[in-house]
Design a protein around this motif. Structure first.
Motif, PDB file in Angstrom:
ATOM      1  N   ASP A 125       0.899  -1.145   0.072  1.00  0.00           N
ATOM      2  CA  ASP A 125       0.075   0.117  -0.062  1.00  0.00           C
ATOM      3  C   ASP A 125       0.883   1.191  -0.020  1.00  0.00           C
ATOM      4  OD1 ASP A 125      -2.556  -0.382  -0.454  1.00  0.00           O
ATOM      5  OD2 ASP A 125      -3.356   0.482   1.466  1.00  0.00           O
ATOM      6  N   SER A 126       2.177   1.125  -0.176  1.00  0.00           N
ATOM      7  CA  SER A 126       3.093   2.284  -0.332  1.00  0.00           C
ATOM      8  C   SER A 126       2.773   2.957  -1.573  1.00  0.00           C
ATOM      9  CB  SER A 126       4.547   1.801  -0.099  1.00  0.00           C
ATOM     10  OG  SER A 126       5.125   1.199  -1.371  1.00  0.00           O
ATOM     11  N   ASN A 364      15.250  -8.356  -0.021  1.00  0.00           N
ATOM     12  CA  ASN A 364      14.804  -9.603  -0.242  1.00  0.00           C
ATOM     13  C   ASN A 364      13.673  -9.215  -1.655  1.00  0.00           C
ATOM     14  OD1 ASN A 364      15.814 -12.053   0.931  1.00  0.00           O
ATOM     15  ND2 ASN A 364      15.370 -10.849   2.792  1.00  0.00           N
ATOM     16  N   GLU A 365      12.876  -8.231  -1.422  1.00  0.00           N
ATOM     17  CA  GLU A 365      11.886  -8.047  -2.358  1.00  0.00           C
ATOM     18  C   GLU A 365      11.653  -6.579  -3.177  1.00  0.00           C
ATOM     19  OE1 GLU A 365      10.138 -10.409  -3.190  1.00  0.00           O
ATOM     20  OE2 GLU A 365      10.591 -11.686  -1.623  1.00  0.00           O
ATOM     21  N   GLY A 366      12.864  -5.703  -3.096  1.00  0.00           N
ATOM     22  CA  GLY A 366      12.959  -4.508  -3.750  1.00  0.00           C
ATOM     23  C   GLY A 366      11.620  -3.618  -3.333  1.00  0.00           C
ATOM     24  N   ILE A 367      11.285  -3.561  -1.986  1.00  0.00           N
ATOM     25  CA  ILE A 367      10.308  -2.744  -1.432  1.00  0.00           C
ATOM     26  C   ILE A 367      10.755  -2.038  -0.373  1.00  0.00           C
ATOM     27  CG2 ILE A 367       7.818  -2.430  -0.520  1.00  0.00           C
ATOM     28  CD1 ILE A 367       7.466  -5.376  -1.678  1.00  0.00           C
ATOM     29  N   PHE A 368      10.892  -0.850  -0.563  1.00  0.00           N
ATOM     30  CA  PHE A 368      11.219   0.150   0.628  1.00  0.00           C
ATOM     31  C   PHE A 368      10.244   0.750   1.415  1.00  0.00           C
ATOM     32  CE2 PHE A 368      13.951   4.375   1.738  1.00  0.00           C
ATOM     33  CZ  PHE A 368      14.129   4.026   2.879  1.00  0.00           C
ATOM     34  N   THR A 369      10.253   0.048   2.606  1.00  0.00           N
ATOM     35  CA  THR A 369       8.857   0.400   3.669  1.00  0.00           C
ATOM     36  C   THR A 369       9.320   1.317   4.688  1.00  0.00           C
ATOM     37  OG1 THR A 369       7.008  -0.655   5.038  1.00  0.00           O
ATOM     38  CG2 THR A 369       9.278  -1.672   5.010  1.00  0.00           C
ATOM     39  N   THR A 400       2.223  -0.949   4.963  1.00  0.00           N
ATOM     40  CA  THR A 400       1.195   0.239   4.764  1.00  0.00           C
ATOM     41  C   THR A 400       1.826   1.703   4.608  1.00  0.00           C
ATOM     42  OG1 THR A 400       1.760   0.204   7.191  1.00  0.00           O
ATOM     43  CG2 THR A 400      -0.395  -0.825   6.559  1.00  0.00           C
ATOM     44  N   GLY A 401       3.096   1.616   4.496  1.00  0.00           N
ATOM     45  CA  GLY A 401       3.693   2.947   4.093  1.00  0.00           C
ATOM     46  C   GLY A 401       4.847   2.839   3.462  1.00  0.00           C
ATOM     47  N   MET A 402       5.665   3.988   3.254  1.00  0.00           N
ATOM     48  CA  MET A 402       6.830   4.176   2.278  1.00  0.00           C
ATOM     49  C   MET A 402       7.935   4.594   3.074  1.00  0.00           C
ATOM     50  SD  MET A 402       8.367   5.317  -0.593  1.00  0.00           S
ATOM     51  CE  MET A 402       7.342   5.095  -1.780  1.00  0.00           C
ATOM     52  N   GLY A 403       9.029   4.036   2.698  1.00  0.00           N
ATOM     53  CA  GLY A 403      10.143   4.278   3.368  1.00  0.00           C
ATOM     54  C   GLY A 403      10.813   5.710   3.213  1.00  0.00           C
ATOM     55  N   LEU A 404      10.786   6.365   2.231  1.00  0.00           N
ATOM     56  CA  LEU A 404      11.192   7.576   1.818  1.00  0.00           C
ATOM     57  C   LEU A 404      10.843   8.746   3.002  1.00  0.00           C
ATOM     58  CD1 LEU A 404      10.956   8.034  -1.974  1.00  0.00           C
ATOM     59  CD2 LEU A 404      13.105   7.480  -0.627  1.00  0.00           C
ATOM     60  N   LYS A 405       9.558   8.292   3.655  1.00  0.00           N
ATOM     61  CA  LYS A 405       9.060   9.113   4.561  1.00  0.00           C
ATOM     62  C   LYS A 405       9.923   8.960   6.068  1.00  0.00           C
ATOM     63  CE  LYS A 405       4.388   9.140   3.108  1.00  0.00           C
ATOM     64  NZ  LYS A 405       2.803   9.396   3.390  1.00  0.00           N
TER      65      LYS A 405
END
Ligand SMILES: *Cc1c(COP(=O)(O)O)cnc(C)c1O
Ligand SMILES: [Zn+2]
Length: 432
Positions: A125-126, A364-369, A400-405
């Motif tokens: 959901d990011s 592992n998944e290329g998702i920055f949370t 539920t959210g995005m690592g850039l924040k």
């Protein structure tokens, strides 16, 4: 043709509706009434949020018509494909909103192998309009605020909610005021302030900000606080996460799901969505297990779960997972109900484990949370290691959210492996 209007009478009005306002017929779609979660009392649909009998929280109750998979699949690629299951009017798509939802469900084979799971998915959901799941709940709250004729769109927030409210309010052309704890991460402050010139930083924690919001709601006319006086409608938006996961799995439910817990609203509504899908015959009836994830530095629900009690003691949050830092969660007891009923659990992890969780998902998944997703990923790992999760069953985790924040959470842990002169010899010497 304009819809007929009906006068709102009976139940007490909150500040969300200016005096003398009227509701359109069908303003809340299949919603039938508001029902108290404690005593079951029913009140008519309106800007109420507390039971007039016992002050318990009110929740939207429905009378669904026939809903088919085909009708949903023919809908738009956002949450409004489920409008026949939400408290929104049938013409919801025609009023401006951020159109959140239908985010990707990714098969996470690398992370599954790393943790020893047979089948794992990440609901990401990011990628929502303001990069968290909060866009879903805010879209439903905005619809209600519009129907109530509210003049101000507002919220107390741990960060992401303020981002979503500020963006949706801007798009809706409403006056928008968002309240946050003053120690919030800079990126989350900027992500609100770009949309509104009414970001209010409060010296206190989220629970202080929330109390202030309730006070303002009582004093000012026409203010819709999405998670306070419009909360019953707001909360229903989280159901769409459950609907989407089921649809994206090919109209079936996962065996196990891990969900972060702040107020606990999202977790209880994903469970509500699963039960509705079963009741409507849209998925096969089956058992599923719901697990809650908290940060140890703010783990009132996890502590109660482990102590085997329904008495949830409020805490003073102290964790890097600021988006989960609610010390007195409104839906805590309902989270405990869901996790016990479904044979799940509530678990918590330390700030160091949260940082590791962020890197585990990224590498592992290329998702920055963000830290909330780090919490969920780390709790998944802990549930496996402690044998609480069945590794043979199909599992979903919600990012539920995005690592850039929340860059600061991992900024010290990662960076250039080498800084070199622009020559081949220099590169070669690094051994990379
Ligand atoms: C708000 C939030 C949550 C938790 O939501 P609740 O419904 O209050 O439990 C989880 N993750 C992120 C990133 C959030 O912003
Ligand atoms: Zn009641």
């Amino acid at each position: 043709m304009s819809a007929p209007v009906v006068e709102v009478t009976d139940a007490p009005q909150s500040a969300a509706t200016p005096a003398g306002a009227t509701l359109r017929e069908g303003a809340f779609g299949p919603a039938r009434c508001l029902a108290c979660r404690e005593c079951g009392a029913e009140v008519e649909l309106g800007p109420q949020y507390a039971c007039p009998e016992c002050f318990g929280p009110l929740e939207v109750a429905y009378e669904f018509g026939t809903v088919t998979r085909e009708e949903i699949e023919a809908g738009p690629r956002n949450i409004w494909r489920y409008k026949s299951l939400l408290p929104v009017p049938t013409d919801i798509e025609s009023s401006p909103n951020t159109e959140p939802g239908f985010t990707r469900l990714l098969k996470a084979d690398n992370l599954a192998a790393e943790l020893g799971l047979s089948s794992l998915w990440v609901k990401d959901d990011s990628t929502n309009p303001t990069n968290s799941f909060k866009d879903r709940v805010v879209a439903c709250a905005l619809s209600a605020a519009r129907e109530f004729g509210s003049t101000v769109f507002a919220c107390p927030s741990t960060g992401n909610l303020a981002n979503a409210v500020a963006a949706a309010g801007a798009r809706a052309g409403m006056k928008t005021v968002v309240f946050i704890p003053s120690n919030l991460e800079k990126p989350k402050q900027v992500n609100s302030a770009v949309y509104t010139d009414s970001l209010v930083a409060v010296d206190g924690n989220y629970d202080d900000v929330n109390r202030l919001a309730s006070e303002i709601a009582g004093e000012e006319d026409g203010w819709a606080f999405v998670n306070v006086n419009v909360r019953p409608y707001y909360a229903e938006g989280s159901k769409t996460l459950g609907y989407e996961i089921a649809e994206q799995l090919g109209w079936r439910l996962p065996d196990q799901i891990v969900i972060p817990v702040a107020s606990g609203s999202q977790l209880t509504k994903v469970d509500k969505a699963f039960r509705e899908l079963i009741a409507l015959g849209l998925v096969e009836d089956k058992e599923y297990r719901v697990f809650g994830a908290q940060a140890t530095g703010c783990s009132p629900v996890s502590v109660a779960y482990k102590a085997g009690t329904d008495v949830v003691r409020p805490v003073k949050p102290d964790t890097i997972a600021k988006s989960l830092a609610i010390g007195n969660p409104a839906d805590a007891v309902y989270v405990l109900d869901v996790c016990k009923r479904t044979n799940g659990a509530v678990e918590d992890v330390t700030d160091d484990e949260i940082r590791e969780g962020i890197l585990l998902l990224a590498r592992n998944e290329g998702i920055f949370t963000e830290t909330a997703g780090g919490t969920t990923t780390a709790v998944l790992k802990k549930l496996v290691e402690t044998g609480q999760l069945d590794t043979e069953l199909e599992t979903v985790i919600i990012n539920t959210g995005m690592g850039l924040k929340t860059l600061d959470a991992v900024a010290d842990r990662v960076g250039p492996a080498a800084t070199i002169e622009p020559t081949y010899a220099a590169f070669s010497a690094t051994g990379i």
